[in-house]
Enzyme design. Structure first.
Site, PDB file in Angstrom:
ATOM      1  N   ARG A   1      89.016 182.545  61.859  1.00 13.81           N
ATOM      2  CA  ARG A   1      87.835 182.934  61.101  1.00 13.81           C
ATOM      3  C   ARG A   1      87.141 183.802  61.923  1.00 13.81           C
ATOM      4  NH1 ARG A   1      82.582 181.055  60.988  1.00 13.81           N
ATOM      5  NH2 ARG A   1      81.420 181.551  59.171  1.00 13.81           N
TER       6      ARG A   1
ATOM      7  N   ASP B   1      72.527 168.777  69.675  1.00 10.76           N
ATOM      8  CA  ASP B   1      71.766 169.390  68.496  1.00 10.76           C
ATOM      9  C   ASP B   1      70.433 168.873  68.798  1.00 10.76           C
ATOM     10  OD1 ASP B   1      73.491 171.205  67.492  1.00 10.76           O
ATOM     11  OD2 ASP B   1      74.118 169.470  65.829  1.00 10.76           O
TER      12      ASP B   1
ATOM     13  N   CYS C   1      67.507 131.789  77.103  1.00 12.36           N
ATOM     14  CA  CYS C   1      66.198 130.813  77.024  1.00 12.36           C
ATOM     15  C   CYS C   1      66.854 129.520  76.605  1.00 12.36           C
ATOM     16  CB  CYS C   1      65.166 131.212  76.249  1.00 12.36           C
ATOM     17  SG  CYS C   1      63.893 129.920  76.073  1.00 12.36           S
TER      18      CYS C   1
ATOM     19  N   GLU D   1      91.946 174.802  56.928  1.00 15.18           N
ATOM     20  CA  GLU D   1      91.257 174.321  58.253  1.00 15.18           C
ATOM     21  C   GLU D   1      92.635 173.612  59.083  1.00 15.18           C
ATOM     22  OE1 GLU D   1      88.280 174.642  58.103  1.00 15.18           O
ATOM     23  OE2 GLU D   1      87.142 173.523  59.683  1.00 15.18           O
TER      24      GLU D   1
ATOM     25  N   CYS E   1      61.303 133.286  80.199  1.00 16.88           N
ATOM     26  CA  CYS E   1      61.304 133.360  78.907  1.00 16.88           C
ATOM     27  C   CYS E   1      59.973 134.227  78.360  1.00 16.88           C
ATOM     28  CB  CYS E   1      61.732 132.540  78.139  1.00 16.88           C
ATOM     29  SG  CYS E   1      61.538 132.934  76.310  1.00 16.88           S
TER      30      CYS E   1
ATOM     31  N   CYS F   1      58.242 131.716  75.886  1.00 19.03           N
ATOM     32  CA  CYS F   1      57.613 130.441  76.226  1.00 19.03           C
ATOM     33  C   CYS F   1      57.669 130.072  77.704  1.00 19.03           C
ATOM     34  CB  CYS F   1      58.604 129.394  75.505  1.00 19.03           C
ATOM     35  SG  CYS F   1      60.131 129.379  76.252  1.00 19.03           S
TER      36      CYS F   1
ATOM     37  N   LYS G   1      84.849 167.785  53.691  1.00 19.36           N
ATOM     38  CA  LYS G   1      84.710 168.821  54.547  1.00 19.36           C
ATOM     39  C   LYS G   1      85.535 168.412  55.996  1.00 19.36           C
ATOM     40  CE  LYS G   1      81.386 172.034  56.343  1.00 19.36           C
ATOM     41  NZ  LYS G   1      81.908 172.371  57.752  1.00 19.36           N
TER      42      LYS G   1
ATOM     43  N   SER H   1      80.540 181.104  55.789  1.00 17.61           N
ATOM     44  CA  SER H   1      80.180 179.797  56.035  1.00 17.61           C
ATOM     45  C   SER H   1      79.438 178.955  54.989  1.00 17.61           C
ATOM     46  CB  SER H   1      79.277 179.652  57.435  1.00 17.61           C
ATOM     47  OG  SER H   1      78.356 180.511  57.273  1.00 17.61           O
TER      48      SER H   1
HETATM   49  S1  IVH Z   1      85.762 175.832  51.247  1.00 18.99           S
HETATM   50  C1  IVH Z   1      82.479 179.470  52.089  1.00 18.99           C
HETATM   51  N1  IVH Z   1      86.463 173.541  51.615  1.00 18.99           N
HETATM   52  O1  IVH Z   1      83.577 174.846  56.284  1.00 18.99           O
HETATM   53  C2  IVH Z   1      83.713 178.589  52.772  1.00 18.99           C
HETATM   54  N2  IVH Z   1      85.700 174.835  53.573  1.00 18.99           N
HETATM   55  O2  IVH Z   1      81.091 175.393  56.937  1.00 18.99           O
HETATM   56  C3  IVH Z   1      83.957 177.616  52.066  1.00 18.99           C
HETATM   57  N3  IVH Z   1      85.722 173.528  55.645  1.00 18.99           N
HETATM   58  O3  IVH Z   1      84.566 177.887  57.162  1.00 18.99           O
HETATM   59  C4  IVH Z   1      85.292 177.238  52.204  1.00 18.99           C
HETATM   60  N4  IVH Z   1      86.661 171.680  55.058  1.00 18.99           N
HETATM   61  O4  IVH Z   1      86.300 176.210  57.578  1.00 18.99           O
HETATM   62  C5  IVH Z   1      86.120 174.416  52.277  1.00 18.99           C
HETATM   63  N5  IVH Z   1      87.204 171.583  52.017  1.00 18.99           N
HETATM   64  C6  IVH Z   1      86.989 172.127  52.568  1.00 18.99           C
HETATM   65  C7  IVH Z   1      86.483 172.739  53.750  1.00 18.99           C
HETATM   66  C8  IVH Z   1      85.928 173.453  54.451  1.00 18.99           C
HETATM   67  C9  IVH Z   1      86.165 172.391  55.819  1.00 18.99           C
HETATM   68  C10 IVH Z   1      85.000 174.458  56.626  1.00 18.99           C
HETATM   69  C11 IVH Z   1      85.563 175.903  56.464  1.00 18.99           C
HETATM   70  C12 IVH Z   1      84.256 176.911  56.295  1.00 18.99           C
HETATM   71  C13 IVH Z   1      83.278 175.850  56.826  1.00 18.99           C
HETATM   72  C14 IVH Z   1      82.015 176.052  56.471  1.00 18.99           C
END
Ligand code: IVH
Length: 683
Positions: free
Chosen positions: A149, A49, A444, A191, A425, A428, A128, A94
């Site tokens: 997804r 990134d 040193c 997930e 060093c 010194c 998350k 997302s």
């Molecule tokens: S709630 C709108 N809860 O994060 C979707 N998502 O970046 C919100 N994810 O596609 C879903 N942990 O796959 C939710 N505790 C969690 C999550 C979670 C990971 C993922 C999910 C979603 C992505 C979005």
């Protein structure tokens, strides 16, 4: 047309940029190929990134250099072949990211604008998970399909593979009060995650059989679920953690909190580490609490998901682009980034260690700007082949000193300079030595090396040692430069009038510093010992030594065998302690301390009432900090441990303790006590 020098400079800059852009694109494309196609890692996502960010910046500066095949021009969504596709009835969206308090509060403010002022919002928070999203469809309680997804609207039919995941029930569980979910269509989203320990095990066995390693648990989970052979999937341990339940009648699931409860009642797994919040403070508290603790979770997480708890309001808030307005991902700062090495210098530490340090182009990592990173020692620089001018991946986690992981060899231009360790060093000019021929660290040997002296004094005054406020790096250097002090003991002779002669001090700051120093003339033995800066004597060893020898003189006369009897003191530590007390300079300093009336208190607790007992404190305590708790436990002869183990006697639980910890404590037979009970033991 007349070309000025400026024109040529600009043209040259652009040529250089074009060259760099080309290399960045190649490297990023290569990263993507390995990551998405081969499920291998050539670098972390955060490092990639960081490179993409640099590429975007260069392309912004020279838009005519943008080409359609640049990684910056890619539209999200990877095409996958081999699976039947299935449309999602409701798109799988997302989340928009927020990275800090300001962005979080801006999100809250934004959503409130869409709702009547009388609405009191409540937020539902979960971790998350870093996994692979999928939707499970149950018809009349029976699992009929599992869909990835995909691009959010259409995903791949991975039913056969998902059926091999143990935590996915093939039939929903009957539970009183939840019968209606067994009728008609119930969709459960979540997930697919691979636990960290399973991922390591898998990679270990791949390494043993010479197969290429997987990049990370998320990629492995994704790669596994897209296998066309379900038998292979069944061999890999995957878990499904649900986060959403959808019914044709949305009124059947009124809050996100209830959604999690229903999911569990129906026999699926949902995280227990969830919480409700009423405002940004609650959210930030929760986020901060998990930032460190997340390392101990079985799966990877890079932040929180925050959703408006009331699902009617959540729906009313609608969708912006591809993300619901009523939800956000609170992301922890990335711990890796890429930057350039501007120079390498040698830093001489308190014990003389000569450490090569990279001076970097400033870059934001894990929430703070990093300008320097340790390169550890000469052999590390050689092994990693880090050169001045290199673009490098750096890593920083929490308070840990940033380090250079590796140079990106493909970004080299040929102008990079190799590093050579100096013979002398830099502070010194004393010839650097190795204490043992096979040691990696050059040192040193000059005890009076200016760098060693100021670091020694600063260490003596540091929080974990004598805790003298106002004696940080700058003040110590100013005092040494002015000639007011030459060693640690000299600080006790400082007078307010002396300090007032220096630019850095005024009446109040000078008085404060002198008082702070004078209040530390008879410190606890453990702190004083740690403050002396004996190599290999950290805070815990200092405590153990103090508890064992009780008096500094006794410790000073201890033999190698006496020292070896102390828990945690091995040959190297014992040798180092003997070496320190044998040194004439150190004896001179001790004599000076004594003549100034500075001497540590003897340890009086003979077999303290907590002696032999081991404690772990988890969560925050109300009446004292963790450090204070540790000190008070140690003062009574107890041992303060940093993590729960089989031998832990007491787990002291503060606010917000995770269920995992409690389960472990139960397994180990550790007594779980609350702050009140701890206070009872301490008083
Ligand atoms: S709630 C709108 N809860 O994060 C979707 N998502 O970046 C919100 N994810 O596609 C879903 N942990 O796959 C939710 N505790 C969690 C999550 C979670 C990971 C993922 C999910 C979603 C992505 C979005």
């Amino acid at each position: 047309m007349v070309f000025t020098g400026n024109f040529y400079r600009m043209k040259n800059d652009k040529l250089k940029a074009a060259e760099r852009i080309k290399k960045l694109r190649e490297l990023i494309s290569d990263y993507r190929y390995h990551y998405h196609v081969l499920d291998e890692s050539v670098m972390s996502e955060a490092a990639a990134d960081s490179l993409k960010h640099e590429l975007t910046q260069l392309e912004d500066q020279y838009p005519d250099l943008i080409t359609p095949d640049s990684p910056t021009q890619r539209v999200a969504g990877e095409p996958i072949s081999g699976f039947r596709t299935i449309g999602h009835r409701i798109p799988m969206l997302s989340l928009n990211d927020v990275f800090n308090q300001i962005e979080l509060e801006a999100w809250i403010k934004r959503i409130k604008k869409f709702l009547p002022p009388s609405v009191r919002l409540e937020y539902f928070m979960d971790l998350k998970m870093d996994g692979f999203a999928a939707a499970l469809v149950y018809e009349d309680g029976i699992l009929t399909s599992a869909v990835t997804r995909g691009d959010g609207r259409v995903g791949e039919d991975v039913t056969a593979n998902v059926r091999t995941i143990e935590s996915v029930p093939l039939r929903l569980r009957k539970a009183a009060g939840y019968e209606k979910f067994l009728k008609g269509r119930t969709e459960i989203r979540g997930e697919i995650v691979m636990y960290k320990k399973d991922f390591s095990r898998l990679n270990e066995s791949r390494a043993a059989s010479g197969q290429p390693l997987f990049a990370n648990p998320r990629n492995t989970a994704a790669g596994t679920i897209r296998q066309l052979n379900p038998n292979l999937v069944a061999e890999r341990p995957l878990h499904f953690h649900s986060y959403d339940i959808l019914r044709d009648d949305p009124g059947e699931v009124v809050t996100n909190n209830f959604a999690y409860k229903a999911i569990r009642e129906l026999g699926l797994q949902a995280n227990s580490e969830t919480k409700l919040a009423k405002d940004s403070k609650d959210i930030l508290d929760f986020a901060n609490q998990w930032e460190e603790k997340r390392a101990k979770l079985p799966f990877n997480t890079d932040g929180l998901v925050i959703k408006v708890n009331d699902r009617l309001l959540y729906a009313r808030l609608g969708v912006v682009g591809k993300a619901p307005r009523g939800a956000a991902a609170y992301k922890y700062p990335a711990e890796q980034a890429t930057t350039k090495v501007k120079d390498i210098f040698i830093s001489i530490g308190r014990t003389g260690s000569a450490t090569p340090v990279a001076i970097l182009e400033p870059v934001l990592v894990a929430g703070s700007t990093v300008q320097m990173a340790t390169l550890h020692n000469e052999s590390e620089v050689k092994r990693k082949d880090i050169r001045v001018g290199d673009t490098v991946i750096i890593h920083k986690a929490g308070d840990i000193i940033p380090e250079v992981i590796e140079p990106l060899l493909r970004l080299r231009t040929g102008t990079e300079k190799e590093f050579t360790m100096p013979l002398d060093c830099p502070e010194c000019s004393t010839r650097l030595v190795k204490l043992k021929a096979d040691e990696a660290v050059w040192r040193c040997p000059n005890n009076s090396c200016p760098s060693r002296v100021w670091k020694r004094i600063q260490h003596y005054a540091s929080k974990a040692a004598l805790d003298i406020e106002g004696l940080g790096e700058k003040n110590v250097i100013a005092l040494l430069n002015s000639g007011l002090i030459n060693d640690t003991a000299d600080i006790y002779e400082l007078k307010k009038e002396d300090l007032l002669g220096l630019d850095r001090f005024a009446e109040i700051s000078a008085t404060k510093l002198v008082n702070a120093i004078q209040s530390q003339k008879t410190p606890p033995l453990a702190r004083f010992l740690y403050g002396l800066g004996i190599r290999h004597v950290g805070v815990q060893t200092a405590v153990d030594l103090a508890n064992r020898f009780k008096r500094l003189d006794t410790l000073g006369n201890a033999t190698f065998n006496d020292l070896r009897e102390v828990e945690g003191v091995g040959d190297i530590v014992a040798e180092s302690i003997l070496f320190w007390f044998e040194d004439d300079d150190n004896q001179r300093i001790l004599a000076k301390f004594r003549s100034l009336g500075v001497w540590p208190q003897d340890v009086k607790t003979v077999g303290g009432k907590l002696s032999g007992k081991r404690f772990v404190v988890t969560g925050s305590l109300e009446s004292m900090s963790r450090e204070e708790a540790a000190e008070r436990i140690r003062a009574l002869g107890g041992t303060f441990q940093s993590s729960l183990g089989k031998d832990t006697d007491y787990l002291v639980v503060g606010a917000n303790v995770g269920a995992n910890k409690l389960a472990r404590a139960e397994k180990f037979g550790t007594h779980v006590i609350h702050e009140k009970q701890l206070l009872g033991l301490l008083n």
